[in-house]
Design a protein around this motif. Sequence first.
Motif, PDB file in Angstrom:
ATOM      1  N   THR A   1       0.694  -1.015  -0.156  1.00 57.22           N
ATOM      2  CA  THR A   1      -0.094  -0.091   0.014  1.00 57.22           C
ATOM      3  C   THR A   1       0.744   1.426   0.098  1.00 57.22           C
ATOM      4  OG1 THR A   1      -1.590  -1.190   1.442  1.00 57.22           O
ATOM      5  CG2 THR A   1      -1.900   1.234   1.047  1.00 57.22           C
TER       6      THR A   1
ATOM      7  N   ASN B   1      -6.782  -3.372  -4.744  1.00 58.77           N
ATOM      8  CA  ASN B   1      -8.095  -3.147  -4.013  1.00 58.77           C
ATOM      9  C   ASN B   1      -8.701  -1.608  -4.286  1.00 58.77           C
ATOM     10  OD1 ASN B   1      -8.221  -5.559  -2.215  1.00 58.77           O
ATOM     11  ND2 ASN B   1      -6.216  -4.564  -1.506  1.00 58.77           N
ATOM     12  N   SER B   2      -7.977  -0.571  -3.720  1.00 59.42           N
ATOM     13  CA  SER B   2      -8.629   0.739  -4.174  1.00 59.42           C
ATOM     14  C   SER B   2      -7.618   1.852  -4.230  1.00 59.42           C
ATOM     15  CB  SER B   2      -9.469   1.124  -2.851  1.00 59.42           C
ATOM     16  OG  SER B   2      -8.663   1.081  -1.863  1.00 59.42           O
ATOM     17  N   PHE B   3      -7.961   3.041  -4.830  1.00 59.68           N
ATOM     18  CA  PHE B   3      -7.178   4.041  -5.226  1.00 59.68           C
ATOM     19  C   PHE B   3      -8.081   5.441  -5.049  1.00 59.68           C
ATOM     20  CE2 PHE B   3      -5.373   7.550  -8.001  1.00 59.68           C
ATOM     21  CZ  PHE B   3      -4.005   7.108  -7.705  1.00 59.68           C
ATOM     22  N   SER B   4      -7.713   6.078  -3.768  1.00 59.67           N
ATOM     23  CA  SER B   4      -8.384   7.135  -3.461  1.00 59.67           C
ATOM     24  C   SER B   4      -7.854   8.015  -2.533  1.00 59.67           C
ATOM     25  CB  SER B   4      -9.558   6.337  -2.456  1.00 59.67           C
ATOM     26  OG  SER B   4      -9.156   5.967  -1.240  1.00 59.67           O
TER      27      SER B   4
ATOM     28  N   TRP C   1      -3.056   4.157  -2.282  1.00 58.25           N
ATOM     29  CA  TRP C   1      -3.273   3.407  -3.379  1.00 58.25           C
ATOM     30  C   TRP C   1      -2.841   1.884  -2.598  1.00 58.25           C
ATOM     31  CZ3 TRP C   1       0.805   4.097  -7.996  1.00 58.25           C
ATOM     32  CH2 TRP C   1       0.298   3.006  -9.077  1.00 58.25           C
ATOM     33  N   ASP C   2      -3.849   0.926  -2.879  1.00 64.55           N
ATOM     34  CA  ASP C   2      -3.922  -0.257  -2.146  1.00 64.55           C
ATOM     35  C   ASP C   2      -4.445  -1.314  -3.134  1.00 64.55           C
ATOM     36  OD1 ASP C   2      -4.044  -2.307  -0.367  1.00 64.55           O
ATOM     37  OD2 ASP C   2      -5.877  -1.764   0.323  1.00 64.55           O
TER      38      ASP C   2
END
Length: 252
Positions: free
Chosen positions: A153, A193-196, A206-207
């Motif tokens: 991450t 997983n996610s970008f936020s 950024w995961d």
Amino acid sequence: FYILIFLLLIKVEVFATHQRAAEITYKHISGYTYEFTLITYTFSLSPADRPQLEVNWGDGNSSILQRSQKTAVPGYNNIDKNTYIGTHTYAAPSTYVVTMLDPNRNQGVINIPNSVNVPIFISTTLVINPFVGPNNSPILSNPPLDRGCVGVTFYHNPGAIDPEGDSLAYKLIPCRGDNGQNIIGYSYPFATNSFSIDQQTGTLTWDSPAAQGEYNVAIQINEYRNGVLLSSITRDMQINILACDNQPPKII
């Protein structure tokens, strides 16, 4: 003939590939006069050096700013930080969008198709409002270059500090190119997983990165005073994802 064409293409590419990150901030001088600071990060070995850059002030006028400082970025091979400073006096209170466009970005940015032929475009919105008083934009204390690792991450915070203590709100926006338009084919970096981004703290998460390479993202920082928008800064930054075992630092 074919060798000549090949050499010309190489020359064009070498001269074009340099821009990696950029942002514009400002401070109030007096009246309707403001001092603007444009900062760019470029590949130092490229012959496409920029001792001057044009800035459009958002009122129909523009200026060629001379570079006041060029320094190597510690910890990054062949990357220079370029600083350009200029003042401008506006005629009246209004909302002005200050912009800079320069070809070209560096080659091989994963989430910008054909990045070597895509300009970098940044903007800062200045609101001159006599009812809320003079204003200085936030200062971004962390550079717009960062590194991460595949499968780990990644965190980044621009380190925005507002001189007047105004409220700041953050959001991700697409990187922009020609005429300030969104880049065709641009996408946010792929995440397992996610970008936020946290709207209140400005921490980008950024995961997790799935592939090595260089990526560009744009962060918009809006500044408010008593609910009134005073400025909007866009930071176009570059993240280099590597194959490594390092664990990222924890942001407190």
